[in-house]
Design a protein around this motif. Sequence first.
Motif, PDB file in Angstrom:
ATOM      1  N   HIS A  56      16.429  55.525  93.995  1.00 52.92           N
ATOM      2  CA  HIS A  56      17.558  55.982  94.137  1.00 52.92           C
ATOM      3  C   HIS A  56      18.297  56.405  92.802  1.00 52.92           C
ATOM      4  O   HIS A  56      18.097  56.177  91.714  1.00 52.92           O
ATOM      5  N   THR A  57      18.865  57.782  93.117  1.00 54.10           N
ATOM      6  CA  THR A  57      19.232  58.560  91.977  1.00 54.10           C
ATOM      7  C   THR A  57      19.832  58.130  91.029  1.00 54.10           C
ATOM      8  O   THR A  57      19.675  58.326  89.751  1.00 54.10           O
ATOM      9  N   TYR A  58      21.028  57.370  91.330  1.00 55.37           N
ATOM     10  CA  TYR A  58      21.878  56.941  90.316  1.00 55.37           C
ATOM     11  C   TYR A  58      21.216  55.911  89.189  1.00 55.37           C
ATOM     12  O   TYR A  58      21.176  55.915  88.158  1.00 55.37           O
ATOM     13  N   TYR A  59      20.441  55.008  89.737  1.00 55.09           N
ATOM     14  CA  TYR A  59      19.912  53.894  89.009  1.00 55.09           C
ATOM     15  C   TYR A  59      18.730  54.420  88.313  1.00 55.09           C
ATOM     16  O   TYR A  59      18.309  54.083  87.236  1.00 55.09           O
ATOM     17  N   THR A  60      17.941  55.234  88.813  1.00 51.66           N
ATOM     18  CA  THR A  60      16.951  56.204  88.342  1.00 51.66           C
ATOM     19  C   THR A  60      17.679  57.086  87.047  1.00 51.66           C
ATOM     20  O   THR A  60      16.821  56.890  85.975  1.00 51.66           O
ATOM     21  N   GLN A  61      18.368  57.722  87.436  1.00 53.93           N
ATOM     22  CA  GLN A  61      19.202  58.297  86.044  1.00 53.93           C
ATOM     23  C   GLN A  61      19.582  57.353  85.033  1.00 53.93           C
ATOM     24  O   GLN A  61      19.225  57.865  83.672  1.00 53.93           O
ATOM     25  N   ILE A  62      20.355  56.444  85.356  1.00 57.37           N
ATOM     26  CA  ILE A  62      20.697  55.587  84.180  1.00 57.37           C
ATOM     27  C   ILE A  62      19.552  55.126  83.328  1.00 57.37           C
ATOM     28  O   ILE A  62      19.481  55.235  82.124  1.00 57.37           O
ATOM     29  N   ILE A  63      18.416  54.478  84.061  1.00 59.04           N
ATOM     30  CA  ILE A  63      17.277  54.196  83.407  1.00 59.04           C
ATOM     31  C   ILE A  63      16.439  55.355  82.354  1.00 59.04           C
ATOM     32  O   ILE A  63      16.345  55.006  81.276  1.00 59.04           O
ATOM     33  N   CYS A  64      16.486  56.508  83.159  1.00 61.88           N
ATOM     34  CA  CYS A  64      15.881  57.620  82.421  1.00 61.88           C
ATOM     35  C   CYS A  64      16.594  58.087  81.064  1.00 61.88           C
ATOM     36  O   CYS A  64      16.317  58.273  80.014  1.00 61.88           O
ATOM     37  N   ASN A  65      18.159  57.736  81.308  1.00 59.05           N
ATOM     38  CA  ASN A  65      19.011  58.181  80.487  1.00 59.05           C
ATOM     39  C   ASN A  65      18.951  57.170  79.249  1.00 59.05           C
ATOM     40  O   ASN A  65      18.834  57.664  77.931  1.00 59.05           O
ATOM     41  N   SER A  66      18.679  56.072  79.640  1.00 58.77           N
ATOM     42  CA  SER A  66      18.688  55.067  78.426  1.00 58.77           C
ATOM     43  C   SER A  66      17.447  55.263  77.645  1.00 58.77           C
ATOM     44  O   SER A  66      17.506  55.141  76.512  1.00 58.77           O
ATOM     45  N   VAL A  67      16.254  55.326  78.322  1.00 58.97           N
ATOM     46  CA  VAL A  67      14.992  55.563  77.656  1.00 58.97           C
ATOM     47  C   VAL A  67      14.962  56.784  76.890  1.00 58.97           C
ATOM     48  O   VAL A  67      14.384  56.959  75.764  1.00 58.97           O
ATOM     49  N   PHE A  68      15.717  57.538  77.308  1.00 58.40           N
ATOM     50  CA  PHE A  68      15.498  59.070  76.600  1.00 58.40           C
ATOM     51  C   PHE A  68      16.420  59.076  75.383  1.00 58.40           C
ATOM     52  O   PHE A  68      16.365  59.726  74.365  1.00 58.40           O
ATOM     53  N   ALA A  69      17.346  58.231  75.503  1.00 56.51           N
ATOM     54  CA  ALA A  69      18.484  58.311  74.307  1.00 56.51           C
ATOM     55  C   ALA A  69      17.876  57.420  73.134  1.00 56.51           C
ATOM     56  O   ALA A  69      18.390  57.710  71.781  1.00 56.51           O
ATOM     57  N   GLU A  70      16.814  56.996  73.088  1.00 55.44           N
ATOM     58  CA  GLU A  70      16.025  56.059  71.982  1.00 55.44           C
ATOM     59  C   GLU A  70      15.480  57.053  70.998  1.00 55.44           C
ATOM     60  O   GLU A  70      14.885  58.283  71.622  1.00 55.44           O
ATOM     61  N   LYS A  71      15.307  56.712  70.002  1.00 61.25           N
ATOM     62  CA  LYS A  71      14.487  57.753  69.152  1.00 61.25           C
ATOM     63  C   LYS A  71      13.036  57.925  69.231  1.00 61.25           C
ATOM     64  O   LYS A  71      12.588  58.919  68.554  1.00 61.25           O
ATOM     65  N   GLU A  72      12.510  57.008  69.726  1.00 63.15           N
ATOM     66  CA  GLU A  72      11.109  56.765  69.916  1.00 63.15           C
ATOM     67  C   GLU A  72      10.545  58.447  70.486  1.00 63.15           C
ATOM     68  O   GLU A  72      11.093  58.773  71.608  1.00 63.15           O
ATOM     69  N   LYS A  73       9.528  58.818  70.187  1.00 67.89           N
ATOM     70  CA  LYS A  73       9.147  60.085  70.706  1.00 67.89           C
ATOM     71  C   LYS A  73       8.048  59.810  71.904  1.00 67.89           C
ATOM     72  O   LYS A  73       7.953  60.804  73.015  1.00 67.89           O
TER      73      LYS A  73
END
Length: 377
Positions: A255-272
Amino acid sequence: MKSKSNPFLIIGYESKKYFCDRKKELELLHKNIQNRCNLTLISARRLGKSALIRRFFEDLEEENYTGIYVDIYSTNSLKDFTEELALAIFKRFPEKQSTGKRFMNFLKGFRPIFTYDSLNGQPEIHFDYVQPREYEHTLRSLLTFIDNQNISVVLAIDEFQQIADYPEQNVEALLRTIIQTLRNTQFVFSGSKKSMMLEMFNTANRPFFSSTQIMGLTEIPTNEYRAFIHEKFTENNRSITDEAVYFILSWTLSHTYYTQIICNSVFAEKEKNITMRNVKQACDEQLDMQHTTFMQYKSLLSPVQWKLLLAIAKEGLVTEPQAQHFLQKHKIGAASSAKKALEALIDKEMVCTVETADSVAFRVYNVFLMRWLERVW
């Protein structure tokens, strides 16, 4: 350290660079508009229909069409609808443009009141009318104005099912009558309440019966979304494992909204390099943040409604919510009580229908709520 350019957008639309797939849907939109067919777009809420329209408009601009988008979700009357439409036209044609100047001169004849929202600073337009017929006249005039500008216009009205709940009984007939007189304006009617939208456009005694092509919007295919997620991490010199991506798409049901939220969250972290550990941590954080809100739902539902909601969450998809084996397994009670509870949960938009290959199933509407119920209860 948070990223300054997170490619996984949660709110709004920026450009095709951040938009995933929907090639077939875009082709169908183009086909209908090019052949002068109005279109009805139906999807569950937060599945990306508004972004799809914006993406479509981006292409239209290159084809000498003018796209106007108006969201009427917050409207409750013909008055609200008319003011939102006027505001959408005002935003689309800035006063520095020739069309914008003509629109401002045209608008002055209706004695508009311009204000600005105290929270976001966005402009607002109000009309100081007393009689409903004055709003009918203004609505007709607004649509006629854009139709007379010697441009090809596509007007998208989002959450169109709202007009069925207006206190004025003739809005559907009024709009249909006006639309039939327009020559340079085509329409995309989009909505998130499937049953209401289908009733409006498929019922023989309703004004919009058989007046548009109907298009449903489903989840983005897993392979397309998987490639998009990898691409965005790679573009930013980051990586995410296949295992982590598949988990995200499975956990969010793509589901687009929930997928984007999780991807946004993991991308926002500093880990490469993002792994399953990062993704599961992001999922847990989302559920933790909404714990208080979700806990309140229990007090807002009857005992039977709560038991049924919990049972559907645990099952994932339920095709026979009144079957004895299902009712006994989850100690819900009588089938008649379950039927009323299901109707109430659908009306509250806590449960939605999902069309499978050979039947219709029910699932919890909010994916995060479903995962929280699985975890907590």
